[in-house]
Design a protein around this motif. Structure first.
Motif, PDB file in Angstrom:
ATOM      1  N   CYS A  83       0.854  -1.181   0.000  1.00 58.77           N
ATOM      2  CA  CYS A  83       0.000   0.000   0.000  1.00 58.77           C
ATOM      3  C   CYS A  83       0.899   1.243   0.000  1.00 58.77           C
ATOM      4  O   CYS A  83       1.893   1.292   0.722  1.00 58.77           O
ATOM      5  CB  CYS A  83      -0.910   0.007   1.224  1.00 58.77           C
ATOM      6  SG  CYS A  83      -2.048  -1.394   1.294  1.00 58.77           S
ATOM      7  N   CYS A  89       0.988  -2.389   5.212  1.00 58.41           N
ATOM      8  CA  CYS A  89      -0.213  -2.891   4.544  1.00 58.41           C
ATOM      9  C   CYS A  89       0.147  -3.346   3.131  1.00 58.41           C
ATOM     10  O   CYS A  89       1.014  -2.770   2.482  1.00 58.41           O
ATOM     11  CB  CYS A  89      -1.247  -1.769   4.490  1.00 58.41           C
ATOM     12  SG  CYS A  89      -2.742  -2.165   3.557  1.00 58.41           S
ATOM     13  N   GLU A  91      -1.863  -5.016  -0.589  1.00 61.19           N
ATOM     14  CA  GLU A  91      -3.146  -5.172  -1.273  1.00 61.19           C
ATOM     15  C   GLU A  91      -3.054  -6.294  -2.294  1.00 61.19           C
ATOM     16  O   GLU A  91      -2.090  -6.367  -3.059  1.00 61.19           O
ATOM     17  CB  GLU A  91      -3.519  -3.879  -1.992  1.00 61.19           C
ATOM     18  CG  GLU A  91      -4.815  -3.966  -2.764  1.00 61.19           C
ATOM     19  CD  GLU A  91      -5.140  -2.697  -3.547  1.00 61.19           C
ATOM     20  OE1 GLU A  91      -6.115  -2.738  -4.310  1.00 61.19           O
ATOM     21  OE2 GLU A  91      -4.440  -1.689  -3.396  1.00 61.19           O
TER      22      GLU A  91
END
Length: 166
Positions: A83, A89, A91
């Protein structure tokens, strides 16, 4: 090459190459696949190669061709990216499976491999996926992979899987 191959019970996942263009364009030009994309349209080889030339320079994303071990046939393409706004994070950026291989658990197996890749290589604490609201099969698959529905936009459902390190 950005990464090593990933081996699961039934799949070998190897990084995409320029030689995969014809296969990826075939999948991405199938209406039953691209109708669930943010910009739904069939792609051309030149569009894919333009994307690929940017891809090979971007270390925040990796895409894999899924090869069925038993038949040695390519059955899909799966990708994961970090991300931009949060380095803890990742994705799931691509989840395309050949129509003839759906309903056999391959997408779930490959998605779990993408989650494992992101947690082991990038040490992320969260994995997200945007799933088209009308793509019921993918929504169910992400639930089976331990994702939960976190929110919605006009077109997509946002699924999240939090990673706990012990």
């Amino acid at each position: 090459m950005k990464t090593q191959d990933i081996i699961t019970d039934r799949l070998e996942l190897r990084e995409i190459t320029e030689d995969d263009t014809e296969l990826i364009v075939m999948w991405r030009s199938n209406y039953n696949i691209y109708k669930y994309f943010g910009l739904p349209h069939a792609i051309t080889s030149s569009e894919h190669l333009e994307w690929y030339n940017n891809y090979i320079q971007d270390n925040s994303i990796v895409h894999f061709i899924a090869i069925e071990k038993v038949t040695r046939v390519a059955i899909g393409v799966f990708g994961v990216k970090r991300c931009k706004e949060n380095k803890e994070c990742a994705e799931i950026s691509s989840c395309i499976l050949d129509e003839g291989k759906r309903g056999k658990g391959y997408a779930q197996e490959a998605t779990n491999a993408m989650v494992e890749y992101a947690t082991k290589i990038w040490k992320v604490k969260r994995v997200v996926a945007d799933v088209h609201k009308e793509n019921e099969a993918s929504k169910k698959m992400f639930n089976r992979c331990g994702f939960y529905l976190s929110g919605e936009s006009d077109v997509f459902c946002i699924f999240v899987r939090d990673i706990c390190y012990t």
